[in-house]
Design an enzyme around this catalytic site. Sequence first.
Site, PDB file in Angstrom:
ATOM      1  N   HIS A   1       5.604 -28.174   9.505  1.00 22.15           N
ATOM      2  CA  HIS A   1       6.944 -28.489   9.538  1.00 22.15           C
ATOM      3  C   HIS A   1       6.828 -29.880   9.794  1.00 22.15           C
ATOM      4  O   HIS A   1       7.652 -31.022   9.320  1.00 22.15           O
ATOM      5  CB  HIS A   1       7.558 -27.829  10.347  1.00 22.15           C
ATOM      6  CG  HIS A   1       7.492 -26.322   9.884  1.00 22.15           C
ATOM      7  ND1 HIS A   1       7.415 -25.933   8.619  1.00 22.15           N
ATOM      8  CD2 HIS A   1       7.565 -25.193  10.735  1.00 22.15           C
ATOM      9  CE1 HIS A   1       7.297 -24.243   8.671  1.00 22.15           C
ATOM     10  NE2 HIS A   1       7.388 -23.977   9.633  1.00 22.15           N
TER      11      HIS A   1
ATOM     12  N   ARG B   1       0.781  -1.183  -0.213  1.00 23.70           N
ATOM     13  CA  ARG B   1       0.087  -0.054   0.010  1.00 23.70           C
ATOM     14  C   ARG B   1       0.862   1.159  -0.008  1.00 23.70           C
ATOM     15  O   ARG B   1       0.437   2.186  -0.504  1.00 23.70           O
ATOM     16  CB  ARG B   1      -1.013  -0.037   1.134  1.00 23.70           C
ATOM     17  CG  ARG B   1      -2.203  -0.601   1.125  1.00 23.70           C
ATOM     18  CD  ARG B   1      -3.036  -0.683   2.270  1.00 23.70           C
ATOM     19  NE  ARG B   1      -2.758  -1.482   3.424  1.00 23.70           N
ATOM     20  CZ  ARG B   1      -3.257  -1.678   4.439  1.00 23.70           C
ATOM     21  NH1 ARG B   1      -4.455  -1.414   4.615  1.00 23.70           N
ATOM     22  NH2 ARG B   1      -2.644  -2.119   5.443  1.00 23.70           N
TER      23      ARG B   1
END
Lengths: 333, 510
Positions: B262, B64
Site C-alpha cells: 500500500h 468446499r
Amino acid sequence: MPAILEPDRVLRELSELWEELGRQQPEGGVLRACALTLVVLMEESEDSQATGETVARLMRDHPSRAIEVRVRAGAERVLSARVLAQCWMPFGQREQICCEQIEITVSEGALGDLAPVLPPLAAPDLPVVLWCRSPRLLELPEFPALAQAAGKLIVDSTAFPDPAAALGLLAARPALPRLADLAWTRLTRWRELIAQIFENRRYEACLGKVTAARVIFTGERPPAHAYYLAAWLLNGLEAAGSTAGVELEREPGAGDAAVTGVELTAGGLEPRRFSVRQTEAGAAEIRVDGLVNRTIFEMPDDYTLMREELSITGPDPVFERALGRAARLAGKG
Amino acid sequence: MQPVIPPSNPFEDPLRFERRVPELAMVIFGANGDLTRRKLLPALYRLSLERRLPPGFAVVGTSRTPMSDEQFRQKMREAVAEHLENSPFDEQVWDGFARGLFYQAGDLRDPAGYQALGAKLQEVEEKRDTGGNVIFYLATQPSYYQAAAEGIGRAGLARGNGWRRLVIEKPFGHDTGSARELSRKLHEFFPESEIYRIDHYLGKETVQNILAFRFGNGIFEPLWNRRYVNHVQITAAESIGVEGRAAYYQEAGALRDMIQNHLLQVMATVAMEPSATYDAQAVRDERAKLLRSIRLMRPEEVEANAVAGQYGPARVGGADLPGFRQEPGADPQAQTDTYAAATFFVENWRWAGVPFFIRTGKRLPKRVTEIAIGFHPAPHALFADRGGQSIPNLLILRIQPDEGISLKFVSKQPGAGMKLRPVSMDFNYGSSFGERTPAAYETLLLDAMLGDPTLYTRQDMVEASWSVVEPILAVWASRKFDFPNYPAGSWGPPEADAMLARYGQSWRKP
C-alpha cells in the site's frame, strides 16, 4: 424602500459578514467555499422557504455564492438586497463551512436596473448559472439582459402550461446562454436503465432490428419529458440503423403527467422485447424477454435535478440533439 | 486497455451516466469466506443499487461447503444486510440481484470441481446472457492462488467465447522470488494483461485525487521536486490492534503488510513522473519506474534508516489494552513488527536527496493516513524575529479520515507591527462534493469489469516493491529485537523519532 442597489455596498456587507463569522469561531475558524455563482430567479409569491432549502442543500454539493432574486409583480420601483451566510459543520470537525447568499427583491418596474448589477455581484472567475423558476419571467422583455450575466440557464419546461409551446420556445431560443431543462434531467435514470440494457452485445445487436418503440405516459397529454424521451430514443435507434418510429401512448387512468414506461420490440431471427416500467413509487422493473430485474427508482426532486445540472459545466450535445427533435415531435402534436 | 465505455451503444451519455459494465459472470473462489461476505458482496450489491450492473449480471460462488443456490443467496443476503455501509438495504433490489447469484461447491485441489464449475458457468451464461465474459476472483488464502489458476486453466475455463480475467488479493508472494514464481504460474494460464492484482489503497478516492491534484493543476507540479520539497512524510496509523488476526499478522508484520504494497504504491503515486496519457499502461509504467528508482538499502544502512516496533500493553482512556504478545493467538515471544518506519530515497533528477519517511503501525493514538509534503523554508529569513522563520510550508494530502488537502503557510497577524502566525487553507473532499464516496472495492470491482487496470498492481511493480523492502527484511530476520518497544496508544518507538532527527526533522502528530 429606495430603488438603488450598489454592488460595492453589498460586497462590503458580505465581507463584514465573513469577519463576523470568523470572530464567532476563534478556535476552529470558518471555511469559505465557493465554486460558482448560482442566481435563482423566482416570483416573490413563490414559497421562498422551500426554494431556500433546496439552495441550502445544493451548497453542500456545489458551494456557491447564491443570489436569490425575488421578482415582485407591479410597476412600483423596488430594488433592495441583504446578505447572509449558509453554514454547516461537517460531522466530527471543528471548522464550519459557509457559503454566502445575497437576497434581492426587485419589482418588475425595476427589473431593467438589475441586469447591470448582477455581474459585479457574481464571484469572480467562477461560472455563473441562472436558474429561472418561473415560465412567466422567462418571457419578460428584461429577461435576455439578465441571462447575459450567466454562462448557463436552467429552466423546467414541465412548469409551462403547454409543453409543446415550451419546447418550441426553448428550441428556437435566440441569444440565450447554454441551456438546460430539468424536464430532460428528470429522464436521466430512465435513459441510464435503457442504455444499460444495450451494454450487452447480444442486445445491442438487436437495436437495428427494432420495429416498434413506445413511451407510455400518464396525464391528459404527453408531458415535455415524454417528448424528450421519444426524441432521444429516435436518435439512438436511427444511429443503430433502425427506422422504427416512437409512439407516445397514454396509460388509462388518472394521474399526474409523467412517463411510466418504455418498450422496444425487435424483430429478425432473434426477436426480443425490452422494457423498463415504473412499477410503483420508487421502483422500476427492467425486462429483457423473461429476464427481470428490479431497481430503486426514486422520483428526483428539485435538489437532485439541480445537483446534476450544476455538475455539467460544458456543452451537452445529447440534450441539444434531443431538444430540437422533441420540439419537432411536440409541434406535430 | 479496453475502452471504458463501448462507443457502439447509441444510447450512451458519458456526461451524465456513470460508468457501466458489459454482461459478465463473476466467479468468486472462497465464497464462504470473510472477504466475500464483508467486502465483495456488499460492494456488488451496492453497484446494483446504483444501477451500475447489467441486467444479467451473475455471481457464481464456489467453496468446499456444499450449498444450494438458494442457500447461498440466503447466506449472502445476511452478509450484505450486516456489512452494508452508508446505504439502505432494499428488499426489491436484493431480490433482483439475488436472482443472479449461483453456487457450485468444489475443492480447489480437485480437477473435477473445475469441470463442474465449467458446467455451471455454461448454465448461467444461457440463463443470464453473460456473453461468455468471466472474472475469476480468488478470495482465498494466497497459498491456493497457484492451484486455483491451474485448475481454471486445465479445465479450459481461462479461455472462452468472451474475455476471462483473474483478480487476486495481496500478498503477492512473500519476497521477490516467490512473487516472480507466483506470476510465472499465473502466466501459464492468464496473460499479464488479464491479471488484476488488487491493492485496495489505490481504489481510495483520495489516492486517485493525488493524480488529479498533481496533474490537473498547473501550479503545483513546478514545485514538486527537490528544489522546493524538503522531505515527504507518509503515515498510515491504525488505532486498533491485530483484531483476532495475530496468527496471520505475526507471519507478515507491518513492513510486509502495509509498506511493501500500500504505502510504496502511495509513494509512487506522489512521486511518479506525469504520464503522457491517462491510460492504464502509461500510468502504471510511471509508477513502476518510480518504484525501480527507490534506492535499495545496503545492510549497514538499515539500522539508521528503518525502525521496527511492537506495541506493549498500556492503559489508554481507562481501557487496558493488551500488548501484541498478549493478543489471542500471538506467540508470547513474537518478533513481529507491528510498527515499521523507513527512510527511502528516490534516485532520479526530480527527487535526488529528498528523504521520504514512511511509517505505519497498529495501536497508534488514532486512525489516520496522510501524506505531508514539507517544503524548504524561505531562503532568506526576513521575519526571523517575528515568528515566521522556522515554519516551512506544508502541504497535507489526507487520505483517511476527513479526506482532503490542507496547505499551511504563514500570514501576518492583523494589527500594527509585523507578527506572523501559521494558518491553514483547507479543502475538504467530503464537504466540497456532497456525494457519497464509493468504497474502494466498488471502484476496483467496477474497473476490473470494465477492463481498466489503472488502479491495479502489475507484476513488475510487485517485484520492484519487494526489492525495496527485502534488504530491511533480511537484516531484521537476522537480529533479535527487544520488544515491546512502544506502549499501545503512543506514536511508536523512540528510535523512529531518532531516525528523523538525524535528518533534522520530526514526525508530524496528525
